[in-house]
Design an enzyme around this catalytic site. Structure first.
Site, PDB file in Angstrom:
ATOM      1  N   HIS A 107       0.835  -1.211   0.000  1.00 59.99           N
ATOM      2  CA  HIS A 107       0.000   0.000   0.000  1.00 59.99           C
ATOM      3  C   HIS A 107       0.868   1.259   0.000  1.00 59.99           C
ATOM      4  O   HIS A 107       0.659   2.175  -0.819  1.00 59.99           O
ATOM      5  CB  HIS A 107      -0.915  -0.014   1.222  1.00 59.99           C
ATOM      6  CG  HIS A 107      -1.849   1.152   1.288  1.00 59.99           C
ATOM      7  ND1 HIS A 107      -3.108   1.130   0.734  1.00 59.99           N
ATOM      8  CD2 HIS A 107      -1.713   2.391   1.835  1.00 59.99           C
ATOM      9  CE1 HIS A 107      -3.703   2.286   0.933  1.00 59.99           C
ATOM     10  NE2 HIS A 107      -2.879   3.066   1.604  1.00 59.99           N
ATOM     11  N   GLU A 108       1.843   1.295   0.894  1.00 57.02           N
ATOM     12  CA  GLU A 108       2.676   2.488   0.998  1.00 57.02           C
ATOM     13  C   GLU A 108       3.594   2.636  -0.216  1.00 57.02           C
ATOM     14  O   GLU A 108       3.912   3.755  -0.625  1.00 57.02           O
ATOM     15  CB  GLU A 108       3.490   2.454   2.291  1.00 57.02           C
ATOM     16  CG  GLU A 108       2.657   2.409   3.562  1.00 57.02           C
ATOM     17  CD  GLU A 108       1.631   3.534   3.659  1.00 57.02           C
ATOM     18  OE1 GLU A 108       1.869   4.611   3.076  1.00 57.02           O
ATOM     19  OE2 GLU A 108       0.589   3.329   4.315  1.00 57.02           O
ATOM     20  N   HIS A 150       1.765   4.639  -2.808  1.00 57.06           N
ATOM     21  CA  HIS A 150       1.889   6.084  -2.594  1.00 57.06           C
ATOM     22  C   HIS A 150       3.294   6.566  -2.973  1.00 57.06           C
ATOM     23  O   HIS A 150       3.459   7.608  -3.621  1.00 57.06           O
ATOM     24  CB  HIS A 150       1.644   6.421  -1.119  1.00 57.06           C
ATOM     25  CG  HIS A 150       0.242   6.185  -0.655  1.00 57.06           C
ATOM     26  ND1 HIS A 150      -0.859   6.623  -1.352  1.00 57.06           N
ATOM     27  CD2 HIS A 150      -0.244   5.560   0.460  1.00 57.06           C
ATOM     28  CE1 HIS A 150      -1.963   6.289  -0.692  1.00 57.06           C
ATOM     29  NE2 HIS A 150      -1.612   5.639   0.404  1.00 57.06           N
TER      30      HIS A 150
END
Length: 447
Positions: free
Chosen positions: A25-26, A29
């Site tokens: 997920h990170e 980003h």
């Protein structure tokens, strides 16, 4: 001791799965932010004090002690104060708040998108490497139930539910779970005695508000497998009676019996009492006399193992792509629908699970096989991506709302409003976590 080992195993596999989910997920980003040239201060997996840290390029990477999330910290304009003029000039175009709202939305969407990509990769790996799954069959059908009224009798192989192909027992559970809270008909396609058939089971506000829904119980059937003998132990009552691997049990004491549960219950309930068993062998009926021996707990035992019907699901790397995409799409749509039902109270909040339940399930799935663990990873990755898109300010979805408001208003939302929204968002997330922990604890207390 066994409980302690199970607890440690569950905790380990929980940490592994959460670390993979948060990292992906990170990274979503991170890579979008890097694409726009932002200066990234920190990349953290976990919250709290760091247990490991290192630098990669200009970013401090860290692993923190609380593995329940993570973050990517990007440079803000306010952090340029105090720097010398040369540094300010170099970094002023690399701040997050200096981007236009469309690019900020792209960065925010990067995390959930990465979760969907991870789910796709997990499903693709299962299809390419191959997984042996249990073929789903209808078990005992409760008289006067929706299943009985629809014409199910037990032993039918389930091929599809609501037009969605089901290859395994897990697929059946997911397909039925996606209909919770609905009214209409559940359409089951299957195979009975070599012929394909269809059955339609009516539902009305199905399990709306139920704390612990049991789709199989309310429909009136379970899952089982045919009464096929897989192994006969030497010196056992079954060997003495003349059983052989591959025998299909058709009658017990003159009554039709096609399911393994029929045979198991008859054997366990008849210690030292003769049973008249008819088996099908090489296309002909063969009568056998079987007398179960009595075990220490007073039940019957005959020394056979079942032949559980399984299938190997495997595809070429290229052929697996559309099916992996379809699995990702279908389970994303199902997750969105379940979240919608929870928000509208069509599905009880008691179905929300927290870290304790996830750890328990992760341990069970890891012991069941890597394909089950990857399937759980894919489902949790989809869930993480969808939940992060909820319009709660502290989550990606809430920040996207702020960016959208900025596009409409043509000026940023005030820092005061954003701070207030983030405080409310943190409160909502904390309440959600407390509810999840409460549900986990009450599940264990009530068994």
């Amino acid at each position: 001791m066994e409980f302690l080992l199970s607890l440690i195993s569950g905790a380990f596999w929980f940490v592994v799965i959460i670390a993979v989910l948060v990292t992906s997920h990170e990274l979503g980003h991170y890579f979008v932010a890097r694409r726009f040239g932002l200066y990234i201060l920190q990349f953290s997996v976990g919250f709290g004090p760091a247990i490991a840290r290192w630098r990669w390029r200009e970013t401090e990477c860290r692993i923190a002690c609380i593995p329940l999330g993570g973050y990517v910290r990007m440079l803000e304009s306010s952090q340029l104060e105090g720097l010398d003029a040369e540094e300010r000039e170099e970094l002023k175009g690399r701040t997050y708040d200096g981007l236009d709202p469309w690019r900020r939305i792209a960065i925010l969407l990067g995390g959930p998108f990465a979760n969907l990509v991870l789910a796709f990769v997990a499903y693709w790996l299962v299809l390419v490497i191959g997984a042996t799954v249990v073929v789903p069959h209808v078990g005992k059908v409760v008289p006067d139930s929706p299943a009985a009224a629809a014409g199910l009798v037990g032993g039918e192989e389930i091929l599809a539910i609501d037009g969605r192909e089901v290859a395994s027992v897990t697929d059946v559970g997911l397909a039925l779970g996606s209909r919770l809270g609905e009214t209409g008909h559940i359409e089951i396609a299957g195979r009975s005695r070599g012929m394909e058939r269809a059955w339609s089971l009516p539902i009305e506000s199905w399990h709306t508000g139920d704390d612990d829904p049991n789709p199989f119980l309310s429909l009136g059937f379970g899952l089982d497998h045919p009464a096929l003998i897989g192994e006969v132990q030497q010196g056992s009552p079954a060997e003495a009676a003349g059983f052989e691997p591959g025998d299909r049990i058709t009658y017990i004491n003159g009554a039709p019996a096609s399911l393994w549960d029929d045979f198991r219950e008859a054997v366990q309930g008849s210690p030292e009492r003769a049973l008249a068993i008819t088996v099908e062998r090489d296309g002909r009926a063969l009568p056998l006399q079987l007398t179960p021996e009595r075990t220490a707990d007073g039940t019957g035992r005959v020394g056979v193992l079942a032949r559980v019907p399984t299938r190997l699901v495997r595809q070429t790397p290229w052929a697996a792509v559309p099916d992996a995409l379809a699995d990702t799409w279908n389970n994303t749509a199902m997750t969105v629908d379940i979240v919608r039902k929870m928000l509208t109270l069509a599905v009880s909040h008691r179905n929300i699970s927290g870290p304790i339940t996830i750890a328990d399930v992760a341990g069970d799935f890891a012991r069941a096989g890597w394909e089950h663990y990857l399937g759980l990873l894919a489902l949790l990755s989809i869930s993480l991506g969808i939940i992060n898109l909820l319009p709660i300010p502290v989550l990606d979805g809430g920040q996207i709302v702020f960016c959208a408001a900025e596009i409409v208003r043509r000026r940023p939302v005030s820092a005061r409003v954003q701070a207030l929204g983030n405080q409310v968002g943190i409160g909502l997330v904390v309440c959600l976590m407390l509810l999840a922990f409460y549900n986990d604890i009450t599940r264990y207390i009530t068994g």
